[in-house]
Write a protein that holds these residues in place. Structure first.
Motif, mmCIF file in Angstrom:
data_model
loop_
_atom_site.group_PDB
_atom_site.id
_atom_site.type_symbol
_atom_site.label_atom_id
_atom_site.label_comp_id
_atom_site.label_asym_id
_atom_site.label_seq_id
_atom_site.Cartn_x
_atom_site.Cartn_y
_atom_site.Cartn_z
ATOM 1 N N TYR A 6 -13.798 5.389 4.014
ATOM 2 C CA TYR A 6 -12.924 6.555 2.891
ATOM 3 C C TYR A 6 -13.108 7.586 2.366
ATOM 4 O O TYR A 6 -13.969 7.500 2.351
ATOM 5 C CB TYR A 6 -12.339 4.871 2.114
ATOM 6 C CG TYR A 6 -11.541 5.535 1.837
ATOM 7 C CD1 TYR A 6 -9.809 4.381 2.739
ATOM 8 C CD2 TYR A 6 -10.850 5.894 0.319
ATOM 9 C CE1 TYR A 6 -8.803 4.717 1.956
ATOM 10 C CE2 TYR A 6 -9.758 6.504 0.051
ATOM 11 C CZ TYR A 6 -8.635 5.655 0.778
ATOM 12 O OH TYR A 6 -7.298 5.405 0.318
ATOM 13 N N LEU A 29 -8.362 8.104 12.713
ATOM 14 C CA LEU A 29 -8.480 7.637 11.482
ATOM 15 C C LEU A 29 -6.961 7.415 11.070
ATOM 16 O O LEU A 29 -5.330 6.901 11.793
ATOM 17 C CB LEU A 29 -8.401 9.040 11.290
ATOM 18 C CG LEU A 29 -9.022 10.480 11.718
ATOM 19 C CD1 LEU A 29 -8.059 11.855 10.695
ATOM 20 C CD2 LEU A 29 -10.801 10.509 10.667
ATOM 21 N N ILE A 31 -4.674 7.010 7.932
ATOM 22 C CA ILE A 31 -4.050 7.676 6.493
ATOM 23 C C ILE A 31 -3.094 6.108 6.320
ATOM 24 O O ILE A 31 -2.782 5.910 6.941
ATOM 25 C CB ILE A 31 -2.969 8.733 7.488
ATOM 26 C CG1 ILE A 31 -4.075 10.110 7.979
ATOM 27 C CG2 ILE A 31 -2.837 9.495 6.046
ATOM 28 C CD1 ILE A 31 -2.787 10.374 8.370
ATOM 29 N N GLN A 32 -4.071 6.433 5.082
ATOM 30 C CA GLN A 32 -2.989 5.392 4.408
ATOM 31 C C GLN A 32 -2.344 6.002 3.200
ATOM 32 O O GLN A 32 -1.082 5.416 2.795
ATOM 33 C CB GLN A 32 -4.128 5.113 2.658
ATOM 34 C CG GLN A 32 -5.344 4.414 3.839
ATOM 35 C CD GLN A 32 -4.885 2.777 4.116
ATOM 36 O OE1 GLN A 32 -3.731 2.072 3.854
ATOM 37 N NE2 GLN A 32 -5.370 2.610 5.604
ATOM 38 N N GLY A 75 1.926 5.274 4.758
ATOM 39 C CA GLY A 75 0.810 4.756 6.303
ATOM 40 C C GLY A 75 1.057 3.292 6.316
ATOM 41 O O GLY A 75 1.766 2.818 5.627
ATOM 42 N N PRO A 76 0.365 3.125 7.233
ATOM 43 C CA PRO A 76 -0.539 3.346 8.166
ATOM 44 C C PRO A 76 0.519 4.417 8.999
ATOM 45 O O PRO A 76 1.152 4.192 9.853
ATOM 46 C CB PRO A 76 -1.689 2.574 8.804
ATOM 47 C CG PRO A 76 -1.003 1.694 9.453
ATOM 48 C CD PRO A 76 0.472 1.982 7.707
ATOM 49 N N TYR A 101 -7.446 8.400 3.509
ATOM 50 C CA TYR A 101 -8.102 8.071 4.584
ATOM 51 C C TYR A 101 -8.917 7.272 5.641
ATOM 52 O O TYR A 101 -9.919 7.731 3.985
ATOM 53 C CB TYR A 101 -7.274 8.961 5.965
ATOM 54 C CG TYR A 101 -8.378 9.977 6.146
ATOM 55 C CD1 TYR A 101 -9.645 9.712 6.908
ATOM 56 C CD2 TYR A 101 -8.236 11.364 5.377
ATOM 57 C CE1 TYR A 101 -9.936 11.028 7.232
ATOM 58 C CE2 TYR A 101 -9.133 11.594 5.303
ATOM 59 C CZ TYR A 101 -10.182 12.212 6.083
ATOM 60 O OH TYR A 101 -11.262 13.149 6.840
#
Length: 106
Positions: A6, A29, A31-32, A75-76, A101
């Motif tokens: 993370y 990746l 991405i949150q 995200g995601p 991410y």
């Protein structure tokens, strides 16, 4: 064995397109969250794009972040190996960008 990490990115948008996060060979990746913070007393226009090896897609094509405001993109958002997220703003050095991410090693 694959290793997942993370990670966070912190930076400042300029007026020229620049890489924000890049998925290197053998990595994906996830991405949150992307958070944009306008530190200027005037509204700022921001541009974010997601690139894959073959295409680009606008995430924020000329979106206005209001005076001293925060914009969050949830995200995601998946960025496969060779892909990236780029961005720029209408005025340099006044829009901070934060990205959280997961870096998945394949």
């Amino acid at each position: 064995m694959a290793l997942d990490a993370y990670k966070s990115y912190e930076g400042v948008l300029g007026t020229a397109t620049a890489n924000i996060v890049v998925a290197t060979t053998g990595h994906t990746l996830v991405i949150q969250k992307v958070m944009l913070v306008n530190t200027d007393p005037t509204p700022q226009t921001v541009y974010l794009y997601r690139y894959s090896s073959a295409t680009s897609r606008a995430l924020l094509p000329g979106f206005i972040v209001n005076t001293l405001d925060v914009l969050e993109v949830s995200g995601p958002i998946i960025i496969e190996a060779g892909g990236k997220v780029t961005g720029y703003a209408g005025t340099a050095s006044v829009v901070n960008v934060f990205v959280d991410y997961l870096d998945q090693e394949l």
